[in-house]
Design a protein around this motif. Structure first.
Motif: not given
Ligand code: DAU
Ligand code: NAD
Length: 362
Positions: A85, A133-135, A158, A187, A215, A300, A303, A360
């Motif tokens: 995920s 997922t909305d992704e 993903y 999310n 990020y 990312r 992104h 990181y």
């Molecule tokens: O939208 C639904 C999705 O939300 C799900 O399908 C995924 O399984 C779930 O992991 C999530 O994906 P994201 O990539 O949006 O979630 P994440 O928590 O990894 O990141 C949220 C946002 O924060 C994204 O714009 C990247 C940013 N981020 C993430 C991490 C881990 C950072 O800026 N710093 C970080 O260390």
């Protein structure tokens, strides 16, 4: 009594779903959880439920095992949470995402179809819900929302794997009249969220006085929904949704990442100042908890800029709406982490540190 196969039920949303279904139905529901227990799944998460459910450690790609589960437990409903995920991990190792998210889903569909088909007819009242997922819709600009009619436009490995799984589900509906439905949620946040995702990672780092990696410039937007609201949506779609349909699920709660990080810092500081008993979980001085911890890091790859879900269909057809306001949900979530540090220690005891160092090390 109906029997549910909950795949990936030891992960974040799957485990919250198990807890929700047990608290809603008590002994009136039979739950079989199938989970491979990857780094993201942990039996500690289901510790208090293990006597009320049947837990099977196994892979959704294993055709023999999955067929046996259908035969042995007489499954009526499948809710497929099992997946790789995390977007960042998919950028590092796309192949694993194809294996679990696409081939695993297709195997589940096949096993369900064979088990549910009797004399060319499906058993009565059986259903398969694919948790998507909305992704899959890709990235939005500053305006607009994802509706169920938005074309699929996945932009990460993903998202491509989840889109592909959705297409298989829809192909089974069309080709074999298979009784499946799909939810596409934004999310989630809440208890039992593995600390590789933004909110739990930030909470963990704040308590340790570590830098908070944001990020790019932190202006990417996500639409945050409290996990229990997602579980309620899945329950209502599974039982009352129209077979073959897709239902978007979202909280109308769009926030920039840097805003999420600042809100989390503010709440932790506030909770610490008003509750001295929480100081025991701090691995830093309270005075170190401030915005200086924020560190803007390399973005990312690919992104996605903005996600925002239009949940009109599920709201009007099925009367679902998000019940938990973000302001309440985030405080509940932070408190849960403050009170469950043992869980965090347990789940990061495996490969977490290697992963963290790899991703990181700036
Ligand atoms: O939208 C639904 C999705 O939300 C799900 O399908 C995924 O399984 C779930 O992991 C999530 O994906 P994201 O990539 O949006 O979630 P994440 O928590 O990894 O990141 C949220 C946002 O924060 C994204 O714009 C990247 C940013 N981020 C993430 C991490 C881990 C950072 O800026 N710093 C970080 O260390
Ligand atoms: P998670 O990573 O926390 O949990 C995934 C679970 O699946 C883990 O318990 C893991 O052990 C298990 N698993 C992985 N591979 C498996 C396999 N081959 N066989 C059996 N079990 C396996 O994920 P999550 O955040 O709980 O997400 C659950 C589902 O919801 C996923 O399908 C995800 O795409 C979807 N989703 C997540 C979000 C979110 O914000 N987290 C939002 C929308 C949709």
């Amino acid at each position: 009594m109906k029997t549910y196969l909950v795949t990936g039920g030891a992960g974040f949303i799957g485990a919250n779903f198990v807890k929700y279904m047990l608290s809603k139905n008590g002994s009136g529901v039979s739950l079989v959880v199938l989970d491979k227990l990857t780094y993201a799944g942990n039996l500690k998460t289901l510790e208090t439920e293990l006597t009320d459910i049947k837990f099977i450690r196994g892979d959704i790609c294993d055709a023999k095992l999955v067929s046996e589960v259908f035969t042995n437990y007489g499954i009526d409903f499948v809710v497929n949470f099992a997946a790789e995920s995390h977007v960042d991990r998919s950028i590092e190792n796309p192949q694993l995402f194809l294996q679990t998210n696409i081939l695993g889903t297709q195997n589940l569909l096949d096993c369900a179809m064979k088990s549910w088909m009797i004399d060319q007819m499906y058993k009565k009242d059986v259903r398969f819900l694919q948790v998507s997922t909305d992704e899959v819709y890709g990235s939005l600009g500053d305006v607009g929302y994802f509706s169920e009619k938005t074309p699929l436009n996945p932009r990460s490995p993903y998202a491509a794997s989840k889109s592909s799984a959705d297409l298989f589900v829809q192909a089974y509906v069309e080709t074999y009249q298979f009784p499946a439905l799909i939810t596409r949620c934004s999310n989630n946040y809440g208890p039992y969220h593995f600390p590789e995702k933004l909110i739990p990672l930030i909470i963990k780092n704040i308590l340790e006085g570590k830098q908070l990696p944001v990020y790019g410039d932190g202006t990417n937007v996500r639409d945050w929904l409290y996990v229990e609201d997602h579980c309620k949506a899945i329950d209502v779609v599974l039982h009352n949704g129209r077979v073959g349909e897709v239902y978007n699920v979202g909280g109308h709660n769009e926030r920039k990442n840097v805003e999420i990080v600042k809100i989390t810092i503010d709440h932790i500081k506030n909770l610490m100042e008003n509750n001295p008993e929480y100081h025991r979980v701090l691995k830093t001085e309270l005075s170190n908890i401030n915005y200086d911890l924020i560190k803007f890091v390399k973005d990312r790859k690919g992104h996605d800029k903005r996600y925002a879900v239009d949940p009109t269909k599920i709201t009007t057809e099925l009367s679902w709406y998000p019940e938990t306001k973000f302001e309440d949900g985030i405080v509940k979530t932070i408190k849960w982490y403050l009170e469950n540090q043992k869980w965090v220690e347990d789940v990061v005891s495996r490969d977490y540190q290697d992963y963290y160092n790899k991703m990181y090390l700036w």
